[in-house]
Design a protein around this motif. Structure first.
Motif, mmCIF file in Angstrom:
data_model
loop_
_atom_site.group_PDB
_atom_site.id
_atom_site.type_symbol
_atom_site.label_atom_id
_atom_site.label_comp_id
_atom_site.label_asym_id
_atom_site.label_seq_id
_atom_site.Cartn_x
_atom_site.Cartn_y
_atom_site.Cartn_z
ATOM 1 N N ILE A 1 0.836 -1.209 0.000
ATOM 2 C CA ILE A 1 0.000 0.000 0.000
ATOM 3 C C ILE A 1 0.869 1.258 0.000
ATOM 4 N N PHE A 2 2.190 1.067 -0.170
ATOM 5 C CA PHE A 2 3.101 2.208 -0.112
ATOM 6 C C PHE A 2 3.621 2.598 -1.488
ATOM 7 N N ALA A 3 2.825 2.353 -2.520
ATOM 8 C CA ALA A 3 3.248 2.700 -3.870
ATOM 9 C C ALA A 3 3.390 4.215 -3.998
ATOM 10 N N GLU A 4 4.201 4.630 -4.942
ATOM 11 C CA GLU A 4 4.477 6.063 -5.116
ATOM 12 C C GLU A 4 3.214 6.868 -5.394
ATOM 13 N N GLU A 5 2.238 6.239 -6.032
ATOM 14 C CA GLU A 5 1.037 6.971 -6.417
ATOM 15 C C GLU A 5 0.236 7.459 -5.218
ATOM 16 N N TRP A 6 0.526 6.940 -4.000
ATOM 17 C CA TRP A 6 -0.234 7.358 -2.828
ATOM 18 C C TRP A 6 0.548 8.310 -1.928
ATOM 19 N N GLU A 7 1.726 8.679 -2.335
ATOM 20 C CA GLU A 7 2.554 9.499 -1.452
ATOM 21 C C GLU A 7 1.983 10.896 -1.245
ATOM 22 N N ALA A 8 1.052 11.307 -2.114
ATOM 23 C CA ALA A 8 0.503 12.660 -2.016
ATOM 24 C C ALA A 8 -0.331 12.852 -0.757
ATOM 25 N N TYR A 9 -0.965 11.760 -0.276
ATOM 26 C CA TYR A 9 -1.828 11.900 0.893
ATOM 27 C C TYR A 9 -1.075 11.532 2.158
ATOM 28 N N VAL A 10 -1.091 12.454 3.123
ATOM 29 C CA VAL A 10 -0.486 12.207 4.433
ATOM 30 C C VAL A 10 -1.554 12.459 5.483
ATOM 31 N N SER A 11 -1.703 11.541 6.412
ATOM 32 C CA SER A 11 -2.698 11.722 7.465
ATOM 33 C C SER A 11 -2.421 12.996 8.247
ATOM 34 N N PRO A 12 -3.440 13.802 8.523
ATOM 35 C CA PRO A 12 -3.243 15.005 9.337
ATOM 36 C C PRO A 12 -2.664 14.694 10.710
ATOM 37 N N LEU A 13 -2.871 13.482 11.186
ATOM 38 C CA LEU A 13 -2.336 13.093 12.493
ATOM 39 C C LEU A 13 -0.817 13.050 12.487
ATOM 40 N N ALA A 14 -0.211 12.927 11.293
ATOM 41 C CA ALA A 14 1.249 12.823 11.194
ATOM 42 C C ALA A 14 1.943 14.177 11.280
ATOM 43 N N ASN A 15 1.178 15.239 11.372
ATOM 44 C CA ASN A 15 1.773 16.584 11.363
ATOM 45 C C ASN A 15 2.224 17.078 12.735
ATOM 46 N N GLU A 16 1.955 16.300 13.786
ATOM 47 C CA GLU A 16 2.345 16.718 15.135
ATOM 48 C C GLU A 16 3.736 16.186 15.466
ATOM 49 N N ASP A 17 4.612 17.086 15.880
ATOM 50 C CA ASP A 17 6.004 16.719 16.191
ATOM 51 C C ASP A 17 6.108 16.330 17.668
ATOM 52 N N VAL B 1 5.266 10.526 16.250
ATOM 53 C CA VAL B 1 3.988 10.629 15.556
ATOM 54 C C VAL B 1 4.121 10.658 14.029
ATOM 55 N N PRO B 2 5.025 11.450 13.432
ATOM 56 C CA PRO B 2 5.129 11.422 11.961
ATOM 57 C C PRO B 2 5.445 10.037 11.402
ATOM 58 N N ASP B 3 6.231 9.248 12.145
ATOM 59 C CA ASP B 3 6.504 7.876 11.693
ATOM 60 C C ASP B 3 5.292 6.977 11.897
ATOM 61 N N LEU B 4 4.665 7.096 13.077
ATOM 62 C CA LEU B 4 3.524 6.242 13.412
ATOM 63 C C LEU B 4 2.419 6.383 12.381
ATOM 64 N N TYR B 5 2.065 7.643 12.038
ATOM 65 C CA TYR B 5 0.962 7.860 11.105
ATOM 66 C C TYR B 5 1.435 8.036 9.661
ATOM 67 N N GLY B 6 2.717 7.803 9.453
ATOM 68 C CA GLY B 6 3.258 7.820 8.103
ATOM 69 C C GLY B 6 3.542 6.419 7.627
ATOM 70 N N GLU B 7 4.804 6.021 7.656
ATOM 71 C CA GLU B 7 5.175 4.713 7.120
ATOM 72 C C GLU B 7 4.652 3.547 7.960
ATOM 73 N N PHE B 8 4.355 3.772 9.261
ATOM 74 C CA PHE B 8 3.849 2.678 10.105
ATOM 75 C C PHE B 8 2.343 2.456 9.962
ATOM 76 N N CYS B 9 1.654 3.329 9.209
ATOM 77 C CA CYS B 9 0.200 3.196 8.979
ATOM 78 C C CYS B 9 -0.605 3.173 10.274
ATOM 79 N N GLY B 10 -0.130 3.862 11.301
ATOM 80 C CA GLY B 10 -0.858 3.905 12.563
ATOM 81 C C GLY B 10 -0.770 2.619 13.356
ATOM 82 N N VAL B 11 0.257 1.791 13.087
ATOM 83 C CA VAL B 11 0.392 0.496 13.746
ATOM 84 C C VAL B 11 1.699 0.459 14.539
ATOM 85 N N CYS B 12 1.621 0.045 15.795
ATOM 86 C CA CYS B 12 2.819 -0.102 16.608
ATOM 87 C C CYS B 12 3.661 -1.243 16.027
#
Length: 752
Positions: A470-486, A504-515
């Motif tokens: 689910i990490f194909a380049e075509e989806w890189e444009a969308y980033v969860s707003p939750l990932a914007n908190e430092d 948080v940017p990692d959790l809601y970015g490449e980790f897809c919200g998964v520990c």
């Protein structure tokens, strides 16, 4: 003295009943009146007979006057009190006074399988020209009296509803009608196998296509518990009964945000009872019942033999109507006219006709068609539809054209294609090089006309891909707003598994919200799934013109609805759309939590039914993704409840047509939708960390008096109980869904 003692006992019962109706002793000083009766009973042997009867006459006149006054202006809350009174008639009273004979099935007394649900094989008779004609019926209903201490107040446990379903199928096999009697404040909210929600869903799913006439009578109908035996061809209701999405107390606790253990204000309970539109007259106006059976002004009680005679007549009449509608409309109109003429003089003693309740195969098909139409029409007009009549007309024409097109393409032509391809494959398998050369152009021509969906593979088109990222380049444009908190967050399982704090940017970015340590899934917004789950640019929404409204005029709800619309930019809690997964086309219905906590009302139900029909016509798989659902929307009353059988009816017809219906739960998924059109799916999955069930911990605690473990509603436990068929990791949602689409479902799908 014996007669005076009996009269005093009767007066005490009448006063106690008024106390039940009015909710206490305060009204018109009922407490003092009851004390006068008790005082006379104590002094009965010390007073002369004339004095006692004089006092009795005085009290009787007073009680009669109060009964007339009480009946003149009954509030909805008082009607609820009537239904809850211990003097109210029960199913046992009906069996003894409406039916000629009966045999209880499934055990008796303490040996019964869930004594809150009673099943009996019964005989009911009619009289015509001094002759008696008998009919065999199956009686299924809730019993809350006659041993109240173990009947659980009419709250069916899962195995009680399973017993009801078993005997529904027996009635279908034997070809006899079913009479349902609903006397329940709601189902017992436990997940013990087969599970409250799952069993209700199974019952509704079966009733949608049960091949026998069904008539139901409602005295007390509480949400999902009522629907477990409520889907029927004609729905009757006592004039002093109630049918509601939730109890007035439950609605008051939600509306008033009352904390657990706090006392509910009486005024708030009465206000909510009025707002819920739960009376028989309200439900008749809303179209959620078909007819009202009249009771005495203060409701029928256990010894009301006039009412039982009327109920017998109404049950026979309703069953006749169901049967006659499957035959000839002319015969039905003549029968209805005879009934109306006879009713002018009250309940007829005799019937003018004897109707045979047996149905032929064509009549059974007609019965099922009428049942489908009945429930699909329910709650129509109680949602907003922003389209002109011309647009609606064009839409219907387009739907009709689409139905014809797909029927020809995937029905008529596809069957011929399969037959030709089968012959080609059989001949080709002989290994003849010459025949292969002959058949190859024919095969190529068919594949050009009927292209198969491309399957992802390891090295090209040869085999199925092991992992669809689910990490194909075509989806890189969308980033969860939750990932914007430092900042960092701690996993709730850190103490158990030693999970490290997560940036948080990692959790809601490449980790897809998964520990990454324990696999705990943090909630993600619904848009994340729209952007990451489906092929880029393939999501095309439909039904956007159907919007949620405030059909009951529930006080204060309109402003909350408008706030949600403004905040989310959406006008209902359901999104329906076409999409693709690895080029496989599918239809999707998504309930999302941002709008009214994902609750279902008339608009959501209609959108779901239309999506179901779209999938059936186009022969595409149908996915219900449940981002969150809090159940049925209480502010729409029984208009919300009726979405349970309505949507299940659409699902049943889709599955019977050969469709593939998949449900995936996420976050919190509870109550009515899970106990109907979601829970009836043969393929149900849950995203890890989902909480799923019939009722939340607080409702279970208040209903059963018991606490449940913290993981009671976990997806892991749902899998153990057989509620779901698998648990999916969010990071593999797309891959798992693709594999399900390729491996599940029958040949009726367009790509099979």
């Amino acid at each position: 003295m014996k007669d005076s003692s009996k009269l005093l006992s009767q007066l005490a019962e009448r006063i106690a009943y008024l106390i039940d109706v009015k909710g206490g002793l305060a009204w018109k000083d009922l407490g003092a009146l009851l004390d006068d009766v008790q005082s006379l009973r104590r002094d009965i042997y010390e007073l002369d007979e004339a004095s006692i009867f004089a006092e009795i006459d005085k009290i009787r006149d007073r009680v009669s006057s109060l009964e007339r006054e009480a009946a003149e202006s009954l509030s909805p809350a008082e009607i609820v009190n009537i239904v809850r009174s211990s003097q109210r008639f029960t199913l046992s009273d009906i069996l003894e006074n409406v039916y000629d004979s009966f045999t209880e099935l499934g055990g008796d007394g303490e040996c019964n399988v869930d004594p809150a649900v009673v099943v009996a094989r019964a005989t009911i008779s009619r009289r015509m020209k001094n002759k008696t004609y008998s009919h065999q019926v199956m009686v299924i209903g809730h019993e809350k009296g006659r041993g109240e201490e173990y009947r659980n107040g009419g709250c069916a446990r899962p195995w009680g509803n399973a017993k009801a379903l078993r005997y529904m199928k027996v009635a279908e096999t034997e070809g006899i009608p079913i009479h349902f009697f609903i006397f329940t404040p709601g189902s017992f909210p436990i997940e013990d196998y087969p599970g409250a929600a799952q069993q209700i869903a199974r019952n509704i799913y079966a009733m949608a296509r049960l091949k026998t006439p069904m008539v139901s009578f409602i005295s007390e109908g509480g949400s999902g518990g009522a629907e477990a035996i409520g889907l029927s061809d004609i729905r009757l209701m006592g004039s002093r009964g109630y049918y509601s999405v939730i109890s007035p107390e439950g609605a008051a606790a939600i509306e008033g945000k009352i904390r657990e253990g706090e006392k509910l204000p009486k005024e708030l309970v009465e206000h909510c009872a009025a707002q819920l539109k739960l009376t028989a007259q309200d439900n008749l106006r809303l179209g959620t019942i078909d007819r009202i059976v009249e009771e005495p002004p203060l409701g029928a009680r256990r010894d009301d033999y006039v009412f039982f005679r009327r109920l017998r007549y109404e049950l026979i009449r309703a069953t006749d109507e169901v049967v006659l509608k499957t035959k000839s409309f002319r015969a039905f109109r003549a029968y209805a006219l005879n009934i109306r003429n006879a009713e002018k003089e009250g309940v007829p003693e005799d019937f003018d006709l004897v109707i045979n309740w047996d149905l032929t195969e064509p009549e059974i098909e007609r019965l099922l068609e009428l049942r489908s139409k009945k429930y699909r029409e329910m709650a129509k007009g109680f949602y907003g539809e922003e389209a002109t009549s011309s647009i609606l007309g064009l839409g219907k024409a387009k739907d009709l054209a689409s139905q014809s097109y797909y029927e020809i393409r995937y029905g008529l032509l596809r069957s011929h294609q399969r037959n030709v391809m089968k012959v080609i494959e059989e001949v080709s398998s002989e290994g003849s090089v010459l025949l292969n050369k002959v058949t190859r152009p024919v095969r190529a021509a068919y594949e050009f006309v009927f292209p198969r969906p491309e399957r992802a593979s390891k090295g090209g088109r040869g085999g199925m891909q092991e992992h669809v990222s689910i990490f194909a380049e075509e989806w890189e444009a969308y980033v969860s707003p939750l990932a914007n908190e430092d900042r960092t967050v701690s996993c709730p399982n850190a103490s158990k598994y030693g999970c490290l704090d997560l940036w948080v940017p990692d959790l809601y970015g490449e980790f897809c919200g998964v520990c990454p340590t324990c696999g705990h899934h943090f909630p993600l917004e619904y848009r994340w799934y729209l952007e990451h789950l489906f092929d880029k640019g393939s999501v095309e929404e439909f039904n956007t013109n159907i919007v949620s409204i405030n059909p009951l005029g529930f006080e204060g709800f309109q402003s909350r609805l408008e706030k949600d619309i403004k905040r989310t930019g959406r006008r209902s809690s359901m999104i329906t759309f076409d999409a693709k997964i690895q080029n496989i086309k599918l239809v999707v219905a998504m309930l999302f939590g941002d709008f009214r906590n994902g609750t279902v009302g008339a608009a959501e139900g209609e959108k779901f039914v239309r999506a179901c029909d779209r999938a059936r016509i186009t022969r595409r798989p149908f996915l219900s993704y449940i981002h969150t659902t809090g159940g049925i929307r209480i502010h729409e009353g029984t208009l919300g409840v009726i979405q349970m059988p309505k949507c299940t009816m659409a699902v049943r017809e889709y599955i019977d047509s050969g469709g593939l219906y998949i449900v995936v739960y996420d976050n919190n998924s509870y109550a009515g939708p899970v106990a109907s059109f979601l829970g009836c799916s043969p393929y149900q999955f849950a995203i890890r960390s989902t909480r799923i069930g019939f009722a939340g911990p607080r409702v279970i605690r208040e209903t059963t008096g018991e606490d449940v473990p913290p993981d009671y509603h976990s997806s892991k436990n749902a899998l153990k109980r057989g509620h779901i068929q698998g648990i999916w990791d969010r990071r593999e949602f797309r891959k798992n869904l693709y594999e399900a689409l390729m491996t599940m479902g029958g040949p009726n799908l367009y790509y099979k």
